[in-house]
Design a protein around this motif. Structure first.
Motif, PDB file in Angstrom:
ATOM      1  N   VAL A   2      36.296  12.807  -4.461  1.00  0.00           N
ATOM      2  CA  VAL A   2      35.932  14.099  -3.871  1.00  0.00           C
ATOM      3  C   VAL A   2      34.562  13.980  -3.203  1.00  0.00           C
ATOM      4  O   VAL A   2      34.338  14.518  -2.109  1.00  0.00           O
ATOM      5  CB  VAL A   2      35.951  15.210  -4.951  1.00  0.00           C
ATOM      6  CG1 VAL A   2      35.399  16.511  -4.387  1.00  0.00           C
ATOM      7  CG2 VAL A   2      37.350  15.405  -5.489  1.00  0.00           C
ATOM      8  N   ALA A   3      33.644  13.252  -3.830  1.00  0.00           N
ATOM      9  CA  ALA A   3      32.305  13.085  -3.259  1.00  0.00           C
ATOM     10  C   ALA A   3      32.367  12.412  -1.889  1.00  0.00           C
ATOM     11  O   ALA A   3      31.674  12.821  -0.953  1.00  0.00           O
ATOM     12  CB  ALA A   3      31.421  12.275  -4.213  1.00  0.00           C
ATOM     13  N   GLU A   4      33.214  11.386  -1.753  1.00  0.00           N
ATOM     14  CA  GLU A   4      33.345  10.710  -0.451  1.00  0.00           C
ATOM     15  C   GLU A   4      33.888  11.666   0.618  1.00  0.00           C
ATOM     16  O   GLU A   4      33.393  11.697   1.742  1.00  0.00           O
ATOM     17  CB  GLU A   4      34.296   9.516  -0.562  1.00  0.00           C
ATOM     18  CG  GLU A   4      33.744   8.341  -1.345  1.00  0.00           C
ATOM     19  CD  GLU A   4      34.807   7.255  -1.534  1.00  0.00           C
ATOM     20  OE1 GLU A   4      34.512   6.109  -1.152  1.00  0.00           O
ATOM     21  OE2 GLU A   4      35.898   7.563  -2.056  1.00  0.00           O
ATOM     22  N   ILE A   5      34.874  12.455   0.240  1.00  0.00           N
ATOM     23  CA  ILE A   5      35.476  13.376   1.217  1.00  0.00           C
ATOM     24  C   ILE A   5      34.483  14.469   1.607  1.00  0.00           C
ATOM     25  O   ILE A   5      34.296  14.764   2.785  1.00  0.00           O
ATOM     26  CB  ILE A   5      36.775  13.989   0.649  1.00  0.00           C
ATOM     27  CG1 ILE A   5      37.833  12.887   0.504  1.00  0.00           C
ATOM     28  CG2 ILE A   5      37.297  15.108   1.544  1.00  0.00           C
ATOM     29  CD1 ILE A   5      39.082  13.307  -0.234  1.00  0.00           C
ATOM     30  N   VAL A   6      33.797  15.053   0.625  1.00  0.00           N
ATOM     31  CA  VAL A   6      32.827  16.115   0.925  1.00  0.00           C
ATOM     32  C   VAL A   6      31.682  15.572   1.765  1.00  0.00           C
ATOM     33  O   VAL A   6      31.244  16.206   2.738  1.00  0.00           O
ATOM     34  CB  VAL A   6      32.309  16.774  -0.375  1.00  0.00           C
ATOM     35  CG1 VAL A   6      31.147  17.711  -0.094  1.00  0.00           C
ATOM     36  CG2 VAL A   6      33.443  17.519  -1.073  1.00  0.00           C
ATOM     37  N   THR A   7      31.209  14.385   1.446  1.00  0.00           N
ATOM     38  CA  THR A   7      30.127  13.776   2.235  1.00  0.00           C
ATOM     39  C   THR A   7      30.550  13.619   3.690  1.00  0.00           C
ATOM     40  O   THR A   7      29.794  13.959   4.609  1.00  0.00           O
ATOM     41  CB  THR A   7      29.730  12.405   1.643  1.00  0.00           C
ATOM     42  OG1 THR A   7      29.243  12.613   0.317  1.00  0.00           O
ATOM     43  CG2 THR A   7      28.667  11.721   2.482  1.00  0.00           C
TER      44      THR A   7
END
Length: 176
Positions: free
Chosen positions: A155-160
């Motif tokens: 999720v962190a990669e996508i939000v970033t």
């Protein structure tokens, strides 16, 4: 191809090479062929199957030809195993269905972005800028997901990646 040694088949009935369900109609097909013998291809696109010695079936196609020798005729047949071709065709059909599904999902996302942006943009210029940025963010998310052959992303990669197009000062985003 069928798992038999040559000597086990020479002079024997051809029916041994076909599943039982095709044997009854085979004699009719042979008579029809001999009444009008021509070179013909059979089986591609149809459901013809061969029967191996071990009892397993496999898809086939065959070409029939009549060789004449002073009034005598000899029917020859070339048989091809279609197993690999059919597997490739099934894989291609699956990939096309999957691609169609993903394209429709992407287009639905774009439609939603446009609709939501229309509701909130005060001017055509603001709409244009916001749609461009939001579609770019969608594209970046897509890049994250496809980077590892759709095996997943955090999720962190996508939000970033979603936030990256909104970065106006050049500083990298961090969710930590």
């Amino acid at each position: 191809l069928f798992g038999y040694p040559r000597e086990a088949l020479v002079g024997g009935p051809l029916d041994v090479l076909m599943p039982e369900r095709f044997r009854g109609r085979h004699a009719e097909h042979v008579r029809a062929y001999l009444a009008r013998p021509t070179t013909r291809r059979m089986g591609d696109g149809a459901n013809m199957f061969g029967l191996r010695r071990d009892g397993s079936e496999f898809p086939i196609e065959t070409n029939l030809s009549l060789l004449s020798d002073h009034g005598e005729g000899l029917v020859t047949s070339v048989i091809r195993d279609l197993t690999q071709r059919r597997e490739i065709q099934e894989r291609e059909a699956l990939l096309i269905r999957e691609l169609n599904h993903r394209v429709k999902n992407t287009l639905a996302s774009v439609q939603s972005i446009v609709t939501q942006t229309l509701r909130s943009a005060p001017t055509p210029e603001a709409f244009s800028d916001a749609v461009h940025t939001r579609i770019l963010a969608l594209s970046k998310s897509h890049d994250v997901l496809t980077r590892n052959d759709w095996s997943g992303a955090t999720v962190a990669e996508i939000v970033t990646e979603q936030l990256r197009p909104y970065d106006r000062d050049g500083a990298p985003f961090s969710l930590i």
